[in-house]
Design an enzyme around this catalytic site. Sequence first.
Site, short mmCIF file in Angstrom:
data_model
loop_
_atom_site.label_atom_id
_atom_site.label_comp_id
_atom_site.label_asym_id
_atom_site.label_seq_id
_atom_site.Cartn_x
_atom_site.Cartn_y
_atom_site.Cartn_z
N PHE A 10 0.86 -1.19 0.00
CA PHE A 10 0.00 0.00 0.00
C PHE A 10 0.90 1.24 0.00
O PHE A 10 0.81 2.11 0.86
CB PHE A 10 -0.95 0.03 1.20
CG PHE A 10 -1.83 -1.18 1.33
CD1 PHE A 10 -3.05 -1.25 0.67
CD2 PHE A 10 -1.44 -2.27 2.10
CE1 PHE A 10 -3.87 -2.37 0.78
CE2 PHE A 10 -2.25 -3.39 2.22
CZ PHE A 10 -3.47 -3.44 1.56
N ASP B 296 0.76 -1.21 -4.93
CA ASP B 296 -0.44 -0.40 -4.73
C ASP B 296 -1.43 -0.73 -5.84
O ASP B 296 -1.02 -1.15 -6.93
CB ASP B 296 -0.12 1.10 -4.72
CG ASP B 296 -1.15 1.91 -3.96
OD1 ASP B 296 -0.90 2.25 -2.79
OD2 ASP B 296 -2.21 2.21 -4.53
N SER B 297 -2.71 -0.50 -5.56
CA SER B 297 -3.74 -0.78 -6.57
C SER B 297 -4.01 0.41 -7.48
O SER B 297 -4.68 0.27 -8.51
CB SER B 297 -5.05 -1.21 -5.89
OG SER B 297 -5.53 -0.16 -5.06
N ASP C 44 0.80 -0.77 5.35
CA ASP C 44 0.11 0.46 5.74
C ASP C 44 -1.16 0.62 4.91
O ASP C 44 -1.24 1.46 4.02
CB ASP C 44 1.05 1.66 5.53
CG ASP C 44 0.43 2.98 5.95
OD1 ASP C 44 -0.51 2.95 6.77
OD2 ASP C 44 0.87 4.04 5.46
N CYS D 82 -5.11 3.03 10.10
CA CYS D 82 -5.62 4.39 10.21
C CYS D 82 -7.12 4.38 10.49
O CYS D 82 -7.79 5.41 10.35
CB CYS D 82 -5.30 5.21 8.96
SG CYS D 82 -5.98 4.53 7.43
#
Length: 402
Positions: A229, A252-253, A301, A341
């Site tokens: 991520f 990452d996407s 993350d 988060c």
Amino acid sequence: MLQVSIKPGRERRVKAFHPWIYKKEILSFSRKPKPGELCIIRDYKGAFLAKGYINPESYIAIRILTFRKEEEIDLNFFVKRIEEAFNYRKKLLQSTSATTGFRLIHSEADYLPGLIADYYNGYIVAQFTTLGMEILKPLIVKALVEVVKPAGIYEKSTVPTRELEGLPLVEQTLYGDIPEKVEILENGIKIVVQIIGGQKTGYFLDQRENKLLFAKEFVDEGDKVLDAFCHLGGFGLHAAVIGKAEKVVAVDSSELALSLAEENARINGVLDKFEFIKGDCFKVLKNMQQAGEKFDSIVIDPPAFAKSKTVVEQAKKGYKELFLRGLKMLKPGGKIVVCSCSHHITPPILEEILLSAALDTRTPLRVLYTTYQAKDHPFVLQIPESRYLKCIFARRFEWEVK
């Protein structure tokens, strides 16, 4: 000004400086309230408690701006509030010229509830998340210009909470000229931030101190690092530039995020150290783990999985799967950082998830640090939800366990 009385016993939280009053706590109004207007809050006997703004249709009906009776909510009020916030950030960062992006206004933590403002090397990106702040926007923009003197202010009010307040999602220039991208420094590392069209306000500034800690203490020269991520490449860039990692695998996407991460690696002279993988991190990590990949240092993350209490159990399963994959790829003596988060995932819950993953993989871990969001994102003791970012820095023991 509208007078609002609250129910007996409810004044205790206000006197303890909690900045919210819930709809169910209101006893009466001096007249019919206008959504978003300023109001004076009183206890059931009529004694002054605070001033704020009201949205009678919202679950959080009143957000408090001041507990001082003599303080008027005008341009001077916002100038003083923003000066306090700006001076705090300047003092916080005065020891280094190597950071030019920071959180300028952090909503309730700066007693400006409903306002987020990030500073990117001369430009401000702001979010007005409540009806009250939307109405006060002209005064706030004037105050920001007077205090900060930015080259431009861009509004990126695209958070779902606006819809709960009956507001449309908005992106627009409020002042000056706004570039599509701007380059900032973060711990001396160059970061290109996409202001227009990027995610959130453009960059996640709340991990700045954690990235530096990771690079200095969790990455050794020659390490192979996984940044899951990765967004714009923050952890991986710190590992490559400051930690002298030999290789960084960044996953990452988002195609936009990866293109910016690649640009950031290039301008920092470490592009040759990076391998970028576009895809669902769950699937990518599973494939890498099954292929026998091993790493010296790993960062996981992810975005917020638990945006409400109803999905916490489901979110815990998602975090655990990621942590399991990471631990299975961690070399003996390797280091791992896991983050959440989601404010519903409290520090004890995050520790519980990591412990469960460590037990299932028979990975002997020792925790070296538990950290939160950066100091320019302070949290409010009265609002546990404001301590939203949690990170656990752990190291695997050198020995294997069969």
